[in-house]
Design an enzyme around this catalytic site. Structure first.
Site, PDB file in Angstrom:
ATOM      1  N   GLY A  51      -3.945   9.020 -24.202  1.00  0.00           N
ATOM      2  CA  GLY A  51      -2.631   8.520 -24.605  1.00  0.00           C
ATOM      3  C   GLY A  51      -1.872   9.634 -25.297  1.00  0.00           C
ATOM      4  O   GLY A  51      -2.457  10.656 -25.638  1.00  0.00           O
ATOM      5  N   CYS A  78     -10.308  11.591 -24.044  1.00  0.00           N
ATOM      6  CA  CYS A  78      -9.200  12.246 -24.726  1.00  0.00           C
ATOM      7  C   CYS A  78      -8.795  11.476 -25.982  1.00  0.00           C
ATOM      8  O   CYS A  78      -9.564  11.401 -26.941  1.00  0.00           O
ATOM      9  CB  CYS A  78      -8.045  12.451 -23.749  1.00  0.00           C
ATOM     10  N   TYR A  79      -7.612  10.849 -25.990  1.00  0.00           N
ATOM     11  CA  TYR A  79      -7.207  10.071 -27.174  1.00  0.00           C
ATOM     12  C   TYR A  79      -8.276   9.018 -27.489  1.00  0.00           C
ATOM     13  O   TYR A  79      -8.568   8.754 -28.657  1.00  0.00           O
ATOM     14  CB  TYR A  79      -5.856   9.392 -26.916  1.00  0.00           C
ATOM     15  N   HIS A 164     -10.405  15.050 -18.942  1.00  0.00           N
ATOM     16  CA  HIS A 164     -10.066  13.887 -18.107  1.00  0.00           C
ATOM     17  C   HIS A 164     -10.909  13.862 -16.826  1.00  0.00           C
ATOM     18  O   HIS A 164     -10.558  14.524 -15.848  1.00  0.00           O
ATOM     19  CB  HIS A 164      -8.584  13.930 -17.724  1.00  0.00           C
ATOM     20  N   GLU A 166     -11.033  11.558 -14.730  1.00  0.00           N
ATOM     21  CA  GLU A 166     -10.383  10.741 -13.695  1.00  0.00           C
ATOM     22  C   GLU A 166      -9.494  11.545 -12.755  1.00  0.00           C
ATOM     23  O   GLU A 166      -9.152  11.079 -11.681  1.00  0.00           O
ATOM     24  CB  GLU A 166      -9.566   9.604 -14.339  1.00  0.00           C
ATOM     25  N   SER A 218       9.361  -8.972   3.015  1.00  0.00           N
ATOM     26  CA  SER A 218      10.205  -7.969   3.669  1.00  0.00           C
ATOM     27  C   SER A 218       9.567  -7.527   4.969  1.00  0.00           C
ATOM     28  O   SER A 218      10.201  -6.874   5.780  1.00  0.00           O
ATOM     29  CB  SER A 218      10.367  -6.755   2.759  1.00  0.00           C
ATOM     30  N   VAL A 221       4.110  -3.686   4.090  1.00  0.00           N
ATOM     31  CA  VAL A 221       2.696  -3.950   3.847  1.00  0.00           C
ATOM     32  C   VAL A 221       2.503  -4.811   2.599  1.00  0.00           C
ATOM     33  O   VAL A 221       1.798  -5.823   2.628  1.00  0.00           O
ATOM     34  CB  VAL A 221       1.922  -2.621   3.648  1.00  0.00           C
ATOM     35  N   ASP A 222       3.163  -4.427   1.513  1.00  0.00           N
ATOM     36  CA  ASP A 222       2.898  -5.100   0.243  1.00  0.00           C
ATOM     37  C   ASP A 222       3.268  -6.578   0.290  1.00  0.00           C
ATOM     38  O   ASP A 222       2.468  -7.433  -0.086  1.00  0.00           O
ATOM     39  CB  ASP A 222       3.670  -4.423  -0.902  1.00  0.00           C
ATOM     40  N   SER A 223       4.485  -6.869   0.756  1.00  0.00           N
ATOM     41  CA  SER A 223       4.868  -8.275   0.729  1.00  0.00           C
ATOM     42  C   SER A 223       4.097  -9.067   1.781  1.00  0.00           C
ATOM     43  O   SER A 223       3.820 -10.252   1.588  1.00  0.00           O
ATOM     44  CB  SER A 223       6.378  -8.444   0.879  1.00  0.00           C
ATOM     45  N   SER A 224       3.714  -8.423   2.880  1.00  0.00           N
ATOM     46  CA  SER A 224       2.926  -9.147   3.894  1.00  0.00           C
ATOM     47  C   SER A 224       1.547  -9.501   3.358  1.00  0.00           C
ATOM     48  O   SER A 224       1.043 -10.606   3.578  1.00  0.00           O
ATOM     49  CB  SER A 224       2.751  -8.300   5.157  1.00  0.00           C
ATOM     50  N   LYS A 361      -1.670   1.653  -2.917  1.00  0.00           N
ATOM     51  CA  LYS A 361      -1.307   1.320  -1.533  1.00  0.00           C
ATOM     52  C   LYS A 361      -2.521   1.171  -0.602  1.00  0.00           C
ATOM     53  O   LYS A 361      -2.609   0.214   0.159  1.00  0.00           O
ATOM     54  CB  LYS A 361      -0.396   2.416  -0.986  1.00  0.00           C
TER      55      LYS A 361
HETATM   56  P1  XMP Z   1       9.555   7.752  -4.543  1.00  0.00           P
HETATM   57  O1  XMP Z   1      10.876   7.903  -3.892  1.00  0.00           O
HETATM   58  O2  XMP Z   1       9.660   7.178  -5.929  1.00  0.00           O
HETATM   59  O3  XMP Z   1       8.787   6.671  -3.695  1.00  0.00           O
HETATM   60  O4  XMP Z   1       8.726   8.993  -4.511  1.00  0.00           O
HETATM   61  C1  XMP Z   1       7.421   6.391  -3.768  1.00  0.00           C
HETATM   62  C2  XMP Z   1       7.127   5.300  -2.771  1.00  0.00           C
HETATM   63  O5  XMP Z   1       7.717   4.078  -3.201  1.00  0.00           O
HETATM   64  C3  XMP Z   1       8.642   3.611  -2.227  1.00  0.00           C
HETATM   65  N1  XMP Z   1       9.765   3.056  -2.971  1.00  0.00           N
HETATM   66  C4  XMP Z   1       9.923   1.753  -3.235  1.00  0.00           C
HETATM   67  N2  XMP Z   1       9.182   0.691  -2.893  1.00  0.00           N
HETATM   68  N3  XMP Z   1      10.706  -0.728  -4.002  1.00  0.00           N
HETATM   69  C5  XMP Z   1       9.587  -0.545  -3.279  1.00  0.00           C
HETATM   70  O6  XMP Z   1       8.925  -1.534  -2.956  1.00  0.00           O
HETATM   71  C6  XMP Z   1      11.508   0.285  -4.387  1.00  0.00           C
HETATM   72  O7  XMP Z   1      12.515   0.092  -5.035  1.00  0.00           O
HETATM   73  C7  XMP Z   1      11.089   1.601  -3.964  1.00  0.00           C
HETATM   74  N4  XMP Z   1      11.612   2.833  -4.163  1.00  0.00           N
HETATM   75  C8  XMP Z   1      10.772   3.719  -3.540  1.00  0.00           C
HETATM   76  C9  XMP Z   1       9.002   4.826  -1.397  1.00  0.00           C
HETATM   77  O8  XMP Z   1       9.434   4.453  -0.093  1.00  0.00           O
HETATM   78  C10 XMP Z   1       7.696   5.568  -1.392  1.00  0.00           C
HETATM   79  O9  XMP Z   1       6.793   5.037  -0.467  1.00  0.00           O
END
Ligand code: XMP
Length: 505
Positions: A51, A78-79, A164, A166, A218, A221-224, A361
């Site tokens: 930290g 560390c901390y 660290h 990690e 959307s 991947v995440d929302s699916s 991810k």
């Molecule tokens: P950056 O541009 O921050 O992006 O290097 C890292 C990863 O995140 C995605 N990204 C988002 N995903 N909502 C999301 O769900 C967001 O507002 C958003 N902004 C960036 C970007 O496509 C990349 O995979």
């Protein structure tokens, strides 16, 4: 399970990630809730993270002494090591030199160092040092700069590393964490993503009960994955809404609808393009755009939610890097991810459910496979919530979006044709707000510059620009300027993250 107690700082979830990679279940709790969580969850081992503070600063994060008396093995990093020493009666002092970067660690014989070379590289980042050990502790490793680089009280199973383990720069970091988790704590390494799926499902059920859940789908991947998980947890109490905000890639809304409409969940597609374009009129600042899109999103859900009847929870596919980069705790805000930082303060829902918030991810993809999602959905490259709104630089208009959609589709098609799509983790086009002079046939043009972006990354927190063969870039460039009107120049983005980010806004 292992409990990671978080004392602030940017990469603390990485520790949890490393431990889960060892097939040992692990959760992170903030230090202020540590004692309560330990009593409730009864972990078999505890890790204190690093930290940004100094233990002797007023108001610095501290920890109850009681935790050390529970007989649970603890590793302080560390901390975390400094705090453990401080609380147990040792002495921590500011050093005259900051030790930062790779250092050679020289170890003594200890089971936490099983299988580790006498001298190896570790990553250091500290100013303070433990100068006097608490009673019962001994030094088990040193560096040129730091006498007490690692300390141990073997009898009480308390360990501290000043470095660290990690981060990847620590050569035997993973082995050291494994030694703690397996040799010291005695974990069996039998946790899998399948177990985690079960844990997540039961915690969703516990939180949601009979409540109705609305999910923003959307098609990414995440929302699916969140949709599949919630659907398994709460069945028909889940409604998934695909908001077509007009900021999607070419044909995307249709494809997502195809993939989900027969999947058994309640699926609604809302056409909200006009509403979003109106909201984005005149908005040019990236953060303003993100917030505007985020807000509009929530408003659309509220409206749809009202049509469905009462909705108790809003579910989102937020994952760990979204949270960390939107500024969790003490970490700095890099971008407001619309699904985190852009949330308006007045929301018509009881609570928010974000079951993936602890995952990276690739873990989300693994969970998706575990849930039986199609490869097509699980392997999709990430797409940001604010969509093409943050890939059209400057003001967003329908005309610009259509140009970008066509150019982006050509880029993706050529990458796939060249067989590079599994090699590159994210690739897309950006419509810059820059117009330049060109010549087409015998005529002068004054049109947009398009940028191509392609990166290789595992966690999306750091990324390297992808070395796409020139022939492929050439083909993309020729096709786009020929097939897409009003684009007369193509550039390729050759910056890594950091210092750039993956998206341009
Ligand atoms: P950056 O541009 O921050 O992006 O290097 C890292 C990863 O995140 C995605 N990204 C988002 N995903 N909502 C999301 O769900 C967001 O507002 C958003 N902004 C960036 C970007 O496509 C990349 O995979």
């Amino acid at each position: 399970m292992i409990l990671v107690v978080d004392f602030g700082g940017q990469y603390n979830q990485l520790i949890a990630r490393r431990i889960r990679d060892l097939n040992v279940y692990c959760e992170v709790v903030p230090y202020s809730k540590a004692l309560e969580a330990i009593k409730e969850k009864k972990p078999s081992g505890i890790v204190f993270t690093g930290g940004p503070n100094s233990v002797y600063e007023e108001g610095a994060p501290s920890i109850e002494k009681e935790i050390f008396e529970l007989g649970i093995p603890i590793l302080g990093l560390c901390y975390g090591m400094q705090l453990m020493s401080h609380v147990l009666g040792g002495e921590v002092k500011a050093s005259t030199e900051r030790e930062f970067g790779k250092t050679v660690l020289n170890i003594s014989d200890n089971k936490i160092f099983d299988g580790i070379e006498q001298d190896s590289t570790v990553w250091m980042s500290h100013v303070d040092k433990v100068v006097e050990l608490p009673k019962g502790f001994k030094t088990i490793a040193k560096t040129d700069n730091t006498e007490n680089a690692a300390i141990a009280n073997d009898e009480k199973k308390l360990y501290g590393f000043q470095f660290h383990p990690e981060v990847n720069h620590s050569e035997f970091g993973t082995e050291m964490l494994k030694n703690f988790v397996v040799n010291v704590v005695g974990e069996k390494q039998d946790w899998t993503m399948a177990n985690y799926k079960t844990t997540l499902i039961s915690s969703i059920r516990e939180k949601v009960g009979d409540g109705k859940v609305l999910l923003a789908l959307s098609g990414g991947v995440d929302s699916s994955v969140a949709a599949a998980l919630l659907s398994e947890a709460v069945g028909e109490n889940l409604t998934c809404i695909l908001v077509d905000h007009g900021l999607m890639r070419k044909n995307e809304a249709l494809e997502v609808e195809e993939a989900f409409k027969d999947s058994g969940m309640n699926f609604i597609r809302v056409d909200a393009e006009e509403r979003f374009l109106k909201r984005l009129e005149g908005v040019t600042d990236p953060e303003d755009k993100r917030k505007a899109i985020g807000e509009e999103f929530i408003r659309v859900f509220e409206d749809e939610g009202k049509k469905i009847g009462s909705v108790d929870f809003l579910a989102q596919g937020t994952i760990y890097p979204d949270i960390i980069e939107s500024g969790l705790g003490d970490a700095a805000v890099i971008k407001s991810h619309h699904n985190v930082g852009g949330l308006p303060s007045v929301v018509d829902f009881k609570d928010i459910v974000e079951p993936l918030r602890m995952l990276f991810k690739d873990e989300v993809r693994q969970l998706g496979r575990e849930l039986g999602l199609k490869d097509y959905l699980v392997n999709r490259q990430p797409f940001p919530g604010p969509g093409l709104g943050i890939r059209v630089i400057g003001e967003v208009t329908k005309e610009k979006l259509d140009l970008l959609r066509d150019a982006d589709a050509i880029f993706r098609e050529e990458i796939a044709k060249a067989g590079l799509d599994s090699d590159i983790n994210q690739y897309f086009a950006v419509l810059t707000n820059n117009r330049t002079v060109g010549v087409m046939g015998d005529f002068r043009t004054y049109d947009y510059t398009l940028a191509l972006r392609a990166v290789k990354t595992t966690d999306f927190m750091t990324a390297d620009w992808s070395r796409i063969p020139y022939e492929v870039l050439d083909k993309v460039s020729v096709r786009i300027v020929n097939e897409v009107k009003h684009i007369n120049r193509i550039v390729y983005d050759i910056t890594s993250k950091p210092p750039a980010t993956i998206e341009w806004e």
